[in-house]
Design a protein around this motif. Structure first.
Motif, PDB file in Angstrom:
ATOM      1  N   TYR A  11       0.814  -1.215   0.000  1.00  0.00           N
ATOM      2  CA  TYR A  11       0.000   0.000   0.000  1.00  0.00           C
ATOM      3  C   TYR A  11       0.852   1.272   0.000  1.00  0.00           C
ATOM      4  O   TYR A  11       0.425   2.311  -0.528  1.00  0.00           O
ATOM      5  N   PHE A  14       1.482   2.331  -3.500  1.00  0.00           N
ATOM      6  CA  PHE A  14       0.280   2.502  -4.327  1.00  0.00           C
ATOM      7  C   PHE A  14       0.327   3.768  -5.183  1.00  0.00           C
ATOM      8  O   PHE A  14       0.177   3.720  -6.405  1.00  0.00           O
ATOM      9  N   THR A  15       0.545   4.936  -4.554  1.00  0.00           N
ATOM     10  CA  THR A  15       0.507   6.190  -5.315  1.00  0.00           C
ATOM     11  C   THR A  15       1.642   6.263  -6.336  1.00  0.00           C
ATOM     12  O   THR A  15       1.461   6.784  -7.437  1.00  0.00           O
ATOM     13  N   ARG A  17       2.953   3.697  -7.874  1.00  0.00           N
ATOM     14  CA  ARG A  17       2.594   2.798  -8.982  1.00  0.00           C
ATOM     15  C   ARG A  17       1.573   3.447  -9.908  1.00  0.00           C
ATOM     16  O   ARG A  17       1.637   3.285 -11.138  1.00  0.00           O
ATOM     17  N   ILE A  18       0.619   4.188  -9.336  1.00  0.00           N
ATOM     18  CA  ILE A  18      -0.364   4.900 -10.151  1.00  0.00           C
ATOM     19  C   ILE A  18       0.343   5.931 -11.034  1.00  0.00           C
ATOM     20  O   ILE A  18       0.045   6.068 -12.222  1.00  0.00           O
ATOM     21  N   LYS A  19       1.289   6.674 -10.437  1.00  0.00           N
ATOM     22  CA  LYS A  19       2.038   7.684 -11.191  1.00  0.00           C
ATOM     23  C   LYS A  19       2.856   7.018 -12.297  1.00  0.00           C
ATOM     24  O   LYS A  19       2.894   7.495 -13.437  1.00  0.00           O
ATOM     25  N   GLU A 140     -12.544   6.089  -5.837  1.00  0.00           N
ATOM     26  CA  GLU A 140     -12.802   7.522  -5.944  1.00  0.00           C
ATOM     27  C   GLU A 140     -13.955   7.935  -5.038  1.00  0.00           C
ATOM     28  O   GLU A 140     -13.913   8.990  -4.403  1.00  0.00           O
TER      29      GLU A 140
END
Length: 334
Positions: A11, A14-15, A17-19, A140
């Protein structure tokens, strides 16, 4: 094969990996458009398709609809105009607003681009899938309902005494400081009219303490344990003194609150919600069956919070304040 380090972080990765995923897709899309000699950039398609559906919109309308920042939308629409895909013109009803629409070139190119976007969508479906989209919708929704800071505090609390707050009525000696906070907060809203555009409104913000001279009008504040002012809101037990345009001041047997502001440095701690609930509780104590509020398109986080508390749109309360569209909401307490 060595395991991906970001995957190892689970976790915490996570951010990142999104980027990383976004950068890879954007890079691939840029190369794809270049190979096909398509003169557009990634994510422009959402502007094309939105304007095809809605016709003319302001930058603020586009930003609010898509959930992107105002500066980002300004940058993209300016580039699209430079490439000849957009036209911009002043609103005939409000000269301060610039309306954006597809140009003749934009409409001419649209069928070809849409055909290509349909193909891209088919390719994306191969590795994205409905399950992922559904999980993304859920993620979201959760973040809109309650942000990271609120979730963290709910789970672990916070040892910093400055983040612990209480709600009470403001002291007259605090009126000037609260007025300055109001001016700072509303003046800092992206896209919201500034003091030179609506001087009378900002004068009301600065003199917010004067509202308490009216019967059943209270200025509530949130303060830290050390006494620092963190936010404020005006509560009205008699709508006659509400002070807005439209029909709200003529509402009977109702409470209302307006001019909610929270110090930007303390957002995410639930202060705005706590101030709102304090006003709702006052309405309940009075036995009023409803609470009335107003907001604007420039206050999306506040609107999400109000909806979470049960407020619903009430168009009969809408009004225009020197060209600014103000939307009414009601909370049924029955």
């Amino acid at each position: 094969m060595e395991q991906d380090f970001l995957q190892q972080l689970r976790y915490l990765g996570f951010t990142a990996r999104i980027k990383r995923l976004n950068e890879r897709i954007v890079s691939s899309t840029v190369s794809h458009y270049s190979n096909l000699n398509i003169d557009i950039e990634p994510n422009w398609h959402v502007i094309f398709l939105l304007l095809k559906e809605r016709g003319k919109l302001t930058v603020t309308d586009i930003a609010n609809t898509l959930g992107f920042s105002h500066p980002a939308m300004i940058k993209i629409t300016r580039k699209m105009k430079q490439r000849g895909y957009l036209n911009m013109s002043k609103d005939s009803k409000d000269g301060r607003k610039t309306l954006i629409q597809l140009s003749q070139k934009g409409y001419r190119k649209l069928p070809t681009y849409e055909q290509e976007w349909n193909r891209i969508q088919e390719v994306l479906e191969e590795f994205v899938g409905n399950d992922f989209l559904n999980q993304l919708n859920e993620l979201e929704g959760k973040l809109l309902d309650q942000g990271f800071s609120e979730r963290y505090l709910k789970k672990f609390g916070n040892s910093n005494s400055e983040s612990v707050f209480s709600i009470r009525n403001a002291y007259p000696s605090e009126f000037n400081a609260i007025g300055k906070l109001m001016v700072q907060v509303y003046g800092g809203l992206e896209g919201f009219p500034k003091a030179d555009e609506q001087p009378d409104y900002y004068q009301k913000l600065a003199d917010i303490g004067s509202f308490t001279q009216n019967p059943d009008a209270e200025l509530l504040v949130a303060t830290s344990n050390s006494g620092s002012l963190l936010g404020g809101v005006l509560y009205f037990g008699d709508m006659k003194f509400y002070g807005s345009g439209g029909t709200a001041p003529s509402e009977k047997n109702a409470s209302g609150f307006r001019l909610l502001a929270v110090d930007p440095s303390t957002r995410g701690l639930g202060i705005g919600k706590a101030l709102s609930i304090a006003c709702i509780n006052k309405a309940k104590k009075k036995g009023h069956p409803q609470v009335i509020i107003h907001s604007t398109a420039y206050m999306k986080p506040a609107i999400r919070m109000y909806k979470g508390l049960g407020f619903v749109r009430s168009k009969d309360l809408d009004f225009s304040q020197n060209g600014l569209e103000v939307y009414g909401y009601r909370l049924n307490l029955k």
